[in-house]
Scaffold this motif. Structure first.
Motif, PDB file in Angstrom:
ATOM      1  N   VAL A  20       0.770  -1.300  -0.096  1.00 43.23           N
ATOM      2  CA  VAL A  20       0.134  -0.019  -0.022  1.00 43.23           C
ATOM      3  C   VAL A  20       0.957   1.307  -0.101  1.00 43.23           C
ATOM      4  N   SER A  21       2.114   1.176   0.866  1.00 42.15           N
ATOM      5  CA  SER A  21       2.778   2.323   0.884  1.00 42.15           C
ATOM      6  C   SER A  21       3.672   2.922  -0.305  1.00 42.15           C
ATOM      7  N   GLY A  22       3.694   1.773  -1.208  1.00 45.48           N
ATOM      8  CA  GLY A  22       4.612   1.843  -2.632  1.00 45.48           C
ATOM      9  C   GLY A  22       6.078   1.622  -2.162  1.00 45.48           C
ATOM     10  N   THR A  42       8.518  10.226  -0.091  1.00 47.86           N
ATOM     11  CA  THR A  42       7.512   9.049   0.422  1.00 47.86           C
ATOM     12  C   THR A  42       8.087   8.430   1.538  1.00 47.86           C
TER      13      THR A  42
ATOM     14  N   GLN B   4      -0.911  12.398  -3.905  1.00 45.18           N
ATOM     15  CA  GLN B   4      -1.611  11.059  -3.130  1.00 45.18           C
ATOM     16  C   GLN B   4      -0.482   9.897  -2.603  1.00 45.18           C
ATOM     17  N   ASP B   5       0.843  10.082  -3.245  1.00 44.71           N
ATOM     18  CA  ASP B   5       1.870   8.950  -2.802  1.00 44.71           C
ATOM     19  C   ASP B   5       2.117   9.107  -1.402  1.00 44.71           C
ATOM     20  N   TRP B   8      -1.007   7.704   0.858  1.00 39.63           N
ATOM     21  CA  TRP B   8      -0.722   6.111   0.650  1.00 39.63           C
ATOM     22  C   TRP B   8       0.510   5.499   1.567  1.00 39.63           C
ATOM     23  N   ILE B  11      -0.504   5.867   5.118  1.00 40.56           N
ATOM     24  CA  ILE B  11      -1.566   4.675   5.616  1.00 40.56           C
ATOM     25  C   ILE B  11      -0.609   3.249   5.439  1.00 40.56           C
ATOM     26  N   GLY B  12       0.170   3.295   4.594  1.00 43.69           N
ATOM     27  CA  GLY B  12       0.894   1.974   4.591  1.00 43.69           C
ATOM     28  C   GLY B  12       1.793   1.923   5.888  1.00 43.69           C
ATOM     29  N   TYR B  70      -4.846  -3.979  -7.379  1.00 43.28           N
ATOM     30  CA  TYR B  70      -4.523  -2.810  -8.212  1.00 43.28           C
ATOM     31  C   TYR B  70      -4.228  -3.148  -9.842  1.00 43.28           C
TER      32      TYR B  70
END
Lengths: 150, 142
Positions: A20-22, A42, B4-5, B8, B11-12, B70
Protein backbone atom coordinates in the motif's frame (compact mmCIF):
# COMPACT_ATOMS: atom_id res chain seq x y z
CA UNK A 1 -0.92 -22.63 16.93
CA UNK A 2 -2.11 -19.26 18.22
CA UNK A 3 1.47 -17.97 18.03
CA UNK A 4 1.62 -18.97 14.36
CA UNK A 5 -1.75 -17.35 13.70
CA UNK A 6 -0.70 -13.97 15.13
CA UNK A 7 2.72 -14.22 13.47
CA UNK A 8 1.06 -14.80 10.09
CA UNK A 9 -1.36 -11.94 10.79
CA UNK A 10 1.52 -9.57 11.64
CA UNK A 11 3.51 -10.73 8.59
CA UNK A 12 0.47 -10.27 6.37
CA UNK A 13 -0.27 -6.78 7.67
CA UNK A 14 3.42 -5.87 7.27
CA UNK A 15 3.36 -7.09 3.66
CA UNK A 16 0.09 -5.31 2.91
CA UNK A 17 1.54 -2.10 4.38
CA UNK A 18 4.65 -2.40 2.20
CA UNK A 19 2.44 -2.82 -0.88
CA UNK A 20 0.00 0.00 0.00
CA UNK A 21 2.80 2.43 0.91
CA UNK A 22 4.54 1.93 -2.43
CA UNK A 23 7.72 0.66 -0.77
CA UNK A 24 7.81 -2.37 -3.08
CA UNK A 25 8.55 0.11 -5.89
CA UNK A 26 12.35 0.05 -6.06
CA UNK A 27 12.54 3.34 -7.98
CA UNK A 28 10.58 5.15 -5.23
CA UNK A 29 13.00 3.78 -2.62
CA UNK A 30 16.02 4.82 -4.67
CA UNK A 31 14.27 8.18 -5.15
CA UNK A 32 14.33 8.71 -1.37
CA UNK A 33 18.08 8.07 -1.39
CA UNK A 34 18.64 10.27 -4.46
CA UNK A 35 19.16 13.56 -2.65
CA UNK A 36 21.03 15.06 -5.62
CA UNK A 37 18.47 13.92 -8.19
CA UNK A 38 14.66 13.70 -8.25
CA UNK A 39 14.27 13.32 -4.48
CA UNK A 40 11.14 11.41 -3.39
CA UNK A 41 10.13 11.95 0.27
CA UNK A 42 7.49 9.15 0.38
CA UNK A 43 9.69 6.89 2.52
CA UNK A 44 9.75 9.51 5.29
CA UNK A 45 5.94 9.37 5.49
CA UNK A 46 6.04 5.56 5.60
CA UNK A 47 8.67 5.58 8.35
CA UNK A 48 6.82 8.29 10.29
CA UNK A 49 3.51 6.46 9.96
CA UNK A 50 5.06 3.19 11.12
CA UNK A 51 6.77 4.73 14.14
CA UNK A 52 3.49 6.12 15.60
CA UNK A 53 1.71 2.80 16.44
CA UNK A 54 5.04 1.21 17.29
CA UNK A 55 5.94 3.93 19.81
CA UNK A 56 2.54 3.43 21.48
CA UNK A 57 3.14 -0.34 21.55
CA UNK A 58 6.50 0.12 23.31
CA UNK A 59 4.83 2.30 25.96
CA UNK A 60 2.15 -0.36 26.53
CA UNK A 61 4.79 -3.11 26.58
CA UNK A 62 6.86 -1.23 29.17
CA UNK A 63 4.10 -1.71 31.74
CA UNK A 64 3.94 -5.49 31.20
CA UNK A 65 6.19 -8.45 31.83
CA UNK A 66 4.52 -10.84 29.39
CA UNK A 67 3.07 -10.48 25.91
CA UNK A 68 -0.53 -11.47 25.12
CA UNK A 69 0.58 -15.03 24.35
CA UNK A 70 2.76 -15.34 27.44
CA UNK A 71 6.28 -14.69 26.07
CA UNK A 72 8.47 -12.25 28.03
CA UNK A 73 8.46 -8.73 26.58
CA UNK A 74 11.91 -8.05 24.99
CA UNK A 75 14.35 -6.47 27.43
CA UNK A 76 15.21 -2.76 27.17
CA UNK A 77 17.37 -1.89 24.18
CA UNK A 78 21.15 -1.99 24.47
CA UNK A 79 22.35 1.61 24.27
CA UNK A 80 25.82 0.75 23.01
CA UNK A 81 27.30 1.10 19.54
CA UNK A 82 29.86 -1.32 18.13
CA UNK A 83 31.86 -1.62 14.89
CA UNK A 84 29.66 -4.46 13.59
CA UNK A 85 26.55 -2.31 13.82
CA UNK A 86 28.14 0.51 11.86
CA UNK A 87 30.02 -1.59 9.27
CA UNK A 88 26.98 -3.82 8.76
CA UNK A 89 24.65 -0.85 8.31
CA UNK A 90 27.00 0.71 5.73
CA UNK A 91 27.15 -2.56 3.74
CA UNK A 92 23.37 -2.93 3.97
CA UNK A 93 22.77 0.66 2.87
CA UNK A 94 25.04 0.22 -0.16
CA UNK A 95 23.08 -2.86 -1.28
CA UNK A 96 19.77 -1.12 -0.57
CA UNK A 97 20.79 1.82 -2.76
CA UNK A 98 22.07 -0.36 -5.63
CA UNK A 99 18.71 -1.97 -6.42
CA UNK A 100 16.21 -0.40 -3.99
CA UNK A 101 15.38 -3.60 -2.09
CA UNK A 102 15.65 -4.42 1.60
CA UNK A 103 14.64 -7.75 3.20
CA UNK A 104 10.96 -6.96 3.96
CA UNK A 105 9.94 -5.63 0.52
CA UNK A 106 12.09 -8.29 -1.20
CA UNK A 107 9.81 -10.95 0.30
CA UNK A 108 6.57 -8.94 0.09
CA UNK A 109 7.13 -8.45 -3.66
CA UNK A 110 8.67 -11.88 -4.28
CA UNK A 111 5.63 -13.08 -6.25
CA UNK A 112 5.70 -10.08 -8.61
CA UNK A 113 9.45 -9.44 -8.98
CA UNK A 114 10.00 -12.41 -11.28
CA UNK A 115 13.45 -13.88 -11.84
CA UNK A 116 15.21 -10.66 -10.72
CA UNK A 117 13.56 -10.93 -7.32
CA UNK A 118 14.56 -14.59 -7.02
CA UNK A 119 18.21 -13.79 -7.83
CA UNK A 120 18.30 -11.04 -5.19
CA UNK A 121 16.71 -13.27 -2.52
CA UNK A 122 19.05 -16.20 -3.26
CA UNK A 123 22.12 -13.94 -2.98
CA UNK A 124 20.77 -12.45 0.27
CA UNK A 125 20.08 -15.89 1.77
CA UNK A 126 23.52 -17.16 0.69
CA UNK A 127 25.15 -14.26 2.56
CA UNK A 128 22.96 -14.82 5.63
CA UNK A 129 23.81 -18.53 5.71
CA UNK A 130 27.58 -17.99 5.31
CA UNK A 131 28.01 -15.11 7.77
CA UNK A 132 28.12 -17.22 10.99
CA UNK A 133 30.79 -19.52 9.46
CA UNK A 134 32.80 -16.52 8.23
CA UNK A 135 32.68 -15.04 11.70
CA UNK A 136 33.95 -18.29 13.22
CA UNK A 137 36.76 -18.54 10.66
CA UNK A 138 37.93 -14.99 11.36
CA UNK A 139 37.58 -15.47 15.11
CA UNK A 140 39.97 -18.43 15.01
CA UNK A 141 42.59 -16.69 12.86
CA UNK A 142 42.81 -13.51 14.89
CA UNK A 143 40.78 -11.00 16.78
CA UNK A 144 38.94 -8.58 14.54
CA UNK A 145 36.21 -6.22 15.60
CA UNK A 146 33.46 -7.75 13.54
CA UNK A 147 33.77 -11.23 15.03
CA UNK A 148 33.42 -10.11 18.62
CA UNK A 149 29.73 -9.30 18.82
CA UNK A 150 26.79 -11.65 19.43
CA UNK B 1 6.00 12.71 -6.27
CA UNK B 2 2.26 12.67 -6.85
CA UNK B 3 0.31 14.27 -4.04
CA UNK B 4 -1.49 11.04 -3.12
CA UNK B 5 1.80 9.14 -2.80
CA UNK B 6 2.51 10.53 0.65
CA UNK B 7 -1.05 9.77 1.81
CA UNK B 8 -0.68 6.12 0.77
CA UNK B 9 2.80 6.16 2.27
CA UNK B 10 1.36 7.29 5.60
CA UNK B 11 -1.49 4.74 5.48
CA UNK B 12 0.89 1.91 4.55
CA UNK B 13 3.29 3.10 7.25
CA UNK B 14 0.54 2.93 9.89
CA UNK B 15 -0.18 -0.64 8.74
CA UNK B 16 3.51 -1.57 9.03
CA UNK B 17 3.68 -0.05 12.51
CA UNK B 18 0.42 -1.80 13.43
CA UNK B 19 1.97 -5.11 12.36
CA UNK B 20 5.03 -4.43 14.53
CA UNK B 21 2.79 -3.47 17.47
CA UNK B 22 0.76 -6.69 17.09
CA UNK B 23 3.89 -8.84 16.89
CA UNK B 24 5.36 -7.16 19.99
CA UNK B 25 2.25 -7.15 22.17
CA UNK B 26 0.91 -10.60 21.20
CA UNK B 27 4.01 -12.66 20.37
CA UNK B 28 6.50 -10.67 22.42
CA UNK B 29 8.80 -10.39 19.41
CA UNK B 30 10.51 -7.51 17.63
CA UNK B 31 9.43 -7.31 13.99
CA UNK B 32 12.73 -7.29 12.13
CA UNK B 33 12.57 -8.84 8.66
CA UNK B 34 16.30 -9.65 8.37
CA UNK B 35 16.39 -11.23 11.83
CA UNK B 36 13.31 -13.36 11.20
CA UNK B 37 14.65 -14.58 7.83
CA UNK B 38 18.28 -14.89 8.97
CA UNK B 39 17.47 -16.85 12.10
CA UNK B 40 15.49 -19.28 9.98
CA UNK B 41 18.21 -19.94 7.40
CA UNK B 42 21.33 -19.94 9.63
CA UNK B 43 19.76 -22.14 12.30
CA UNK B 44 20.01 -19.62 15.16
CA UNK B 45 16.21 -19.31 15.31
CA UNK B 46 15.46 -23.01 15.38
CA UNK B 47 13.62 -22.80 18.72
CA UNK B 48 10.78 -20.73 17.27
CA UNK B 49 11.02 -21.58 13.58
CA UNK B 50 7.26 -22.15 13.18
CA UNK B 51 6.53 -18.60 14.32
CA UNK B 52 9.16 -17.25 11.92
CA UNK B 53 7.85 -19.35 9.03
CA UNK B 54 4.26 -18.26 9.71
CA UNK B 55 5.31 -14.58 9.72
CA UNK B 56 7.15 -14.98 6.41
CA UNK B 57 4.24 -16.91 4.87
CA UNK B 58 1.92 -14.00 5.72
CA UNK B 59 4.49 -11.51 4.39
CA UNK B 60 4.70 -13.30 1.00
CA UNK B 61 1.10 -14.46 0.54
CA UNK B 62 -0.98 -11.43 1.61
CA UNK B 63 0.61 -8.94 -0.84
CA UNK B 64 0.29 -11.58 -3.58
CA UNK B 65 -3.47 -11.76 -2.87
CA UNK B 66 -3.80 -7.94 -2.88
CA UNK B 67 -1.90 -7.27 -6.14
CA UNK B 68 -4.92 -8.13 -8.36
CA UNK B 69 -6.86 -5.28 -6.66
CA UNK B 70 -4.34 -2.89 -8.18
CA UNK B 71 -4.62 -4.48 -11.61
CA UNK B 72 -0.86 -4.80 -11.74
CA UNK B 73 2.02 -3.48 -9.65
CA UNK B 74 5.28 -2.45 -11.30
CA UNK B 75 8.16 -2.68 -8.82
CA UNK B 76 10.61 -1.40 -11.49
CA UNK B 77 13.30 -3.80 -10.24
CA UNK B 78 16.46 -3.93 -12.35
CA UNK B 79 17.16 -7.06 -14.40
CA UNK B 80 20.94 -6.56 -14.23
CA UNK B 81 22.13 -9.86 -12.71
CA UNK B 82 25.42 -8.43 -11.38
CA UNK B 83 23.68 -5.60 -9.58
CA UNK B 84 21.12 -8.00 -8.11
CA UNK B 85 23.76 -10.46 -6.86
CA UNK B 86 25.99 -7.69 -5.43
CA UNK B 87 23.03 -6.00 -3.73
CA UNK B 88 21.67 -9.27 -2.35
CA UNK B 89 25.04 -10.20 -0.86
CA UNK B 90 25.52 -6.71 0.63
CA UNK B 91 22.02 -6.69 2.13
CA UNK B 92 22.41 -10.24 3.50
CA UNK B 93 25.85 -9.71 5.08
CA UNK B 94 25.14 -6.16 6.22
CA UNK B 95 21.80 -6.75 7.93
CA UNK B 96 23.05 -9.83 9.81
CA UNK B 97 26.30 -8.11 10.83
CA UNK B 98 24.33 -5.10 12.09
CA UNK B 99 21.60 -7.35 13.53
CA UNK B 100 18.83 -5.45 11.81
CA UNK B 101 17.47 -3.66 8.75
CA UNK B 102 14.84 -1.03 7.94
CA UNK B 103 12.10 -2.75 9.97
CA UNK B 104 14.10 -3.85 13.04
CA UNK B 105 16.50 -0.93 13.45
CA UNK B 106 14.36 1.62 11.63
CA UNK B 107 10.74 1.12 12.67
CA UNK B 108 11.15 -0.89 15.90
CA UNK B 109 14.42 0.72 17.06
CA UNK B 110 13.68 4.39 16.47
CA UNK B 111 10.20 4.06 18.06
CA UNK B 112 11.78 2.92 21.35
CA UNK B 113 14.51 5.58 21.08
CA UNK B 114 17.21 2.93 20.76
CA UNK B 115 20.63 4.46 20.18
CA UNK B 116 21.65 1.44 18.10
CA UNK B 117 18.52 1.66 15.96
CA UNK B 118 18.95 5.37 15.32
CA UNK B 119 22.67 5.04 14.57
CA UNK B 120 22.09 2.11 12.20
CA UNK B 121 19.39 4.08 10.36
CA UNK B 122 21.65 7.11 9.94
CA UNK B 123 24.44 4.92 8.54
CA UNK B 124 22.37 2.81 6.13
CA UNK B 125 20.52 5.84 4.74
CA UNK B 126 23.82 7.72 4.34
CA UNK B 127 25.44 4.69 2.65
CA UNK B 128 22.40 4.28 0.40
CA UNK B 129 22.53 7.97 -0.54
CA UNK B 130 26.24 7.82 -1.38
CA UNK B 131 25.68 4.62 -3.39
CA UNK B 132 22.90 6.18 -5.47
CA UNK B 133 25.01 9.31 -5.97
CA UNK B 134 27.99 7.29 -7.25
CA UNK B 135 26.12 4.57 -9.17
CA UNK B 136 23.53 6.85 -10.76
CA UNK B 137 25.12 10.25 -11.17
CA UNK B 138 28.83 9.45 -11.50
CA UNK B 139 28.92 5.97 -13.06
CA UNK B 140 25.44 5.87 -14.60
CA UNK B 141 24.99 2.15 -13.90
CA UNK B 142 21.59 2.37 -12.16
Amino acid sequence: MLRMFFAALAGGLFGAGLLVSGMVDTVKVQGWLDVFGAWDPTLAFVMGGAIIPMAIAWRVAARRKLSGLGTPIPSPSVQKLDPNLIAGSILFGAGWGLVGLCPGPALAASTINGLSGVIFILAMLAAMITLPALRRAFASTGKTAWTSAR
Amino acid sequence: MLEQDWIWGLIGGLMIGGAGALFLLMNGRIMGASGIIGGLVDGSGRANWTERAAFLAGLVIVPALLVPLYGSVDTRLTDNVWLLVAAGLLVGFGTRLANGCTSGHGVCGISRLSLRGMAATVFYIAAGGVTVLIARHLLGVI
